[in-house]
Write a protein that holds these residues in place. Sequence first.
Motif, PDB file in Angstrom:
ATOM      1  N   UNK A  12      -6.620  42.759 106.430  1.00  0.00           N
ATOM      2  CA  UNK A  12      -5.235  42.707 105.964  1.00  0.00           C
ATOM      3  C   UNK A  12      -4.320  42.183 107.058  1.00  0.00           C
ATOM      4  N   UNK A  13      -3.111  42.732 107.176  1.00  0.00           N
ATOM      5  CA  UNK A  13      -2.156  42.226 108.164  1.00  0.00           C
ATOM      6  C   UNK A  13      -2.280  42.919 109.518  1.00  0.00           C
ATOM      7  N   UNK A  14      -3.486  43.319 109.901  1.00  0.00           N
ATOM      8  CA  UNK A  14      -3.660  44.092 111.140  1.00  0.00           C
ATOM      9  C   UNK A  14      -3.167  43.349 112.374  1.00  0.00           C
ATOM     10  N   UNK A  15      -3.215  41.999 112.341  1.00  0.00           N
ATOM     11  CA  UNK A  15      -2.773  41.236 113.498  1.00  0.00           C
ATOM     12  C   UNK A  15      -1.278  41.431 113.771  1.00  0.00           C
ATOM     13  N   UNK A  16      -0.550  41.933 112.782  1.00  0.00           N
ATOM     14  CA  UNK A  16       0.897  42.044 112.909  1.00  0.00           C
ATOM     15  C   UNK A  16       1.359  43.490 113.062  1.00  0.00           C
ATOM     16  N   UNK A  17       0.411  44.379 113.361  1.00  0.00           N
ATOM     17  CA  UNK A  17       0.741  45.763 113.655  1.00  0.00           C
ATOM     18  C   UNK A  17       1.019  45.919 115.148  1.00  0.00           C
ATOM     19  N   UNK A  18       1.706  46.988 115.515  1.00  0.00           N
ATOM     20  CA  UNK A  18       1.853  47.318 116.923  1.00  0.00           C
ATOM     21  C   UNK A  18       0.480  47.621 117.498  1.00  0.00           C
ATOM     22  N   UNK A  19       0.302  47.469 118.825  1.00  0.00           N
ATOM     23  CA  UNK A  19      -1.001  47.792 119.421  1.00  0.00           C
ATOM     24  C   UNK A  19      -1.458  49.196 119.033  1.00  0.00           C
ATOM     25  N   UNK A  20      -2.715  49.306 118.719  1.00  0.00           N
ATOM     26  CA  UNK A  20      -3.294  50.577 118.280  1.00  0.00           C
ATOM     27  C   UNK A  20      -4.667  50.318 117.730  1.00  0.00           C
ATOM     28  N   UNK A  21      -5.355  51.348 117.258  1.00  0.00           N
ATOM     29  CA  UNK A  21      -6.745  51.187 116.822  1.00  0.00           C
ATOM     30  C   UNK A  21      -6.936  50.134 115.725  1.00  0.00           C
ATOM     31  N   UNK A  22      -6.033  50.064 114.743  1.00  0.00           N
ATOM     32  CA  UNK A  22      -6.231  49.120 113.645  1.00  0.00           C
ATOM     33  C   UNK A  22      -6.148  47.679 114.124  1.00  0.00           C
ATOM     34  N   UNK A  23      -5.204  47.403 114.999  1.00  0.00           N
ATOM     35  CA  UNK A  23      -5.089  46.038 115.521  1.00  0.00           C
ATOM     36  C   UNK A  23      -6.168  45.767 116.568  1.00  0.00           C
ATOM     37  N   UNK A  24      -6.397  46.739 117.441  1.00  0.00           N
ATOM     38  CA  UNK A  24      -7.361  46.541 118.517  1.00  0.00           C
ATOM     39  C   UNK A  24      -8.765  46.259 117.982  1.00  0.00           C
ATOM     40  N   UNK A  25      -9.076  46.832 116.813  1.00  0.00           N
ATOM     41  CA  UNK A  25     -10.400  46.607 116.239  1.00  0.00           C
ATOM     42  C   UNK A  25     -10.667  45.158 115.895  1.00  0.00           C
ATOM     43  N   UNK A  26      -9.599  44.370 115.736  1.00  0.00           N
ATOM     44  CA  UNK A  26      -9.726  42.957 115.382  1.00  0.00           C
ATOM     45  C   UNK A  26      -9.339  42.044 116.544  1.00  0.00           C
ATOM     46  N   UNK A  27      -9.275  42.579 117.760  1.00  0.00           N
ATOM     47  CA  UNK A  27      -8.724  41.824 118.888  1.00  0.00           C
ATOM     48  C   UNK A  27      -9.517  40.554 119.201  1.00  0.00           C
ATOM     49  N   UNK A  28     -10.844  40.604 119.110  1.00  0.00           N
ATOM     50  CA  UNK A  28     -11.642  39.410 119.395  1.00  0.00           C
ATOM     51  C   UNK A  28     -11.354  38.311 118.379  1.00  0.00           C
ATOM     52  N   UNK A  29     -11.296  38.683 117.112  1.00  0.00           N
ATOM     53  CA  UNK A  29     -11.010  37.701 116.075  1.00  0.00           C
ATOM     54  C   UNK A  29      -9.604  37.154 116.227  1.00  0.00           C
ATOM     55  N   UNK A  30      -8.632  38.018 116.501  1.00  0.00           N
ATOM     56  CA  UNK A  30      -7.257  37.561 116.664  1.00  0.00           C
ATOM     57  C   UNK A  30      -7.160  36.527 117.779  1.00  0.00           C
ATOM     58  N   UNK A  31      -7.829  36.781 118.898  1.00  0.00           N
ATOM     59  CA  UNK A  31      -7.777  35.831 120.015  1.00  0.00           C
ATOM     60  C   UNK A  31      -8.370  34.484 119.606  1.00  0.00           C
ATOM     61  N   UNK A  32      -9.465  34.503 118.856  1.00  0.00           N
ATOM     62  CA  UNK A  32     -10.068  33.252 118.404  1.00  0.00           C
ATOM     63  C   UNK A  32      -9.124  32.486 117.477  1.00  0.00           C
ATOM     64  N   UNK A 251     -18.259  37.811 117.318  1.00  0.00           N
ATOM     65  CA  UNK A 251     -17.670  38.987 117.939  1.00  0.00           C
ATOM     66  C   UNK A 251     -17.938  40.214 117.097  1.00  0.00           C
ATOM     67  N   UNK A 252     -17.167  41.253 117.329  1.00  0.00           N
ATOM     68  CA  UNK A 252     -17.330  42.508 116.598  1.00  0.00           C
ATOM     69  C   UNK A 252     -15.962  43.037 116.169  1.00  0.00           C
ATOM     70  N   UNK A 253     -15.955  43.726 115.058  1.00  0.00           N
ATOM     71  CA  UNK A 253     -14.775  44.439 114.568  1.00  0.00           C
ATOM     72  C   UNK A 253     -15.223  45.831 114.168  1.00  0.00           C
ATOM     73  N   UNK A 254     -14.685  46.837 114.840  1.00  0.00           N
ATOM     74  CA  UNK A 254     -15.069  48.220 114.578  1.00  0.00           C
ATOM     75  C   UNK A 254     -16.586  48.402 114.638  1.00  0.00           C
ATOM     76  N   UNK A 255     -17.201  47.721 115.597  1.00  0.00           N
ATOM     77  CA  UNK A 255     -18.634  47.855 115.809  1.00  0.00           C
ATOM     78  C   UNK A 255     -19.501  46.976 114.935  1.00  0.00           C
TER      79      UNK A 255
END
Length: 264
Positions: A12-32, A251-255
């Motif tokens: 969903x829109x996790x890339x646009x959340x404040x830093x936290x577990x939901x956004x951090x779980x997608x950090x590798x994908x967001x960077x790509x 990469x990985x998202x939430x393992x």
Amino acid sequence: MQPTYFINHGGGPCFFLNPGPMRDGWSELEAYLRDFIGTLDKQPRAILVISGHWEEVRPTVNFGAAPPLLFDYGGFPDHTYRLTWPAPGDPTLAIRVRTLLGAAGIDSGADTTRGWDHGVFVPLKVMFPRADIPTVQLSLQHGLDPATHLALGRALKPLRDEGVLIVGSGQTYHNMRGFMGGGGSADPAAEAFDAWLRAAMTDGATRDRSLIDWAKAPGARQAQPHEDHLLPLMVAAGAASGEQGQIAFHGHAFGKPISGFRFG
């Protein structure tokens, strides 16, 4: 000639959340995705997106000149329902898509009112934040038959010579119970399926057959209980049938392992 891509569009829109577990779980994908435009040899004149969030009885093309955003998710903060991504539509390209499908004997439809679902606007807002490239969306077809969607891609291959970037937007792992209940722990079935995909997608000579038989792969149904988010891969691959594939992202998202691919 433009390459074609399959991307994971994230949660969903996790890339646009404040830093936290939901956004951090997608950090590798967001960077790509943020660096995606730098992987292109030249900027496309237009983008055709196939998302795992739109299915119709027959493949249907969005003809909107300025499609709104379709906030087809729930439970997120209020600001995620006020996101904008005002890229123009491209009715002329939409006509061309239907013409190519018709020439291949594929019946198609047109939709002038549907908004872009989050499989389109979420990743493309990260990838192309200037929102200045005309964009068209093509639906999946009910039944989710792999061979049918490979044929869709093959019919659309001429668009690549016309400066159109074809993007399949889905998830190589789309088991929501697995995401939420895995606790980031190792998942042998998910790893096995992702490894199979990475091997199969790079071989242009056998890729189509591998995709038709994807459900026989190790861990396939654990990773894709319902394959709507895998079918955009078929269209992207079909548009470069027989050509070499590359692993564009791993990469990985939430393992859970997730991978993206470039074809052609």
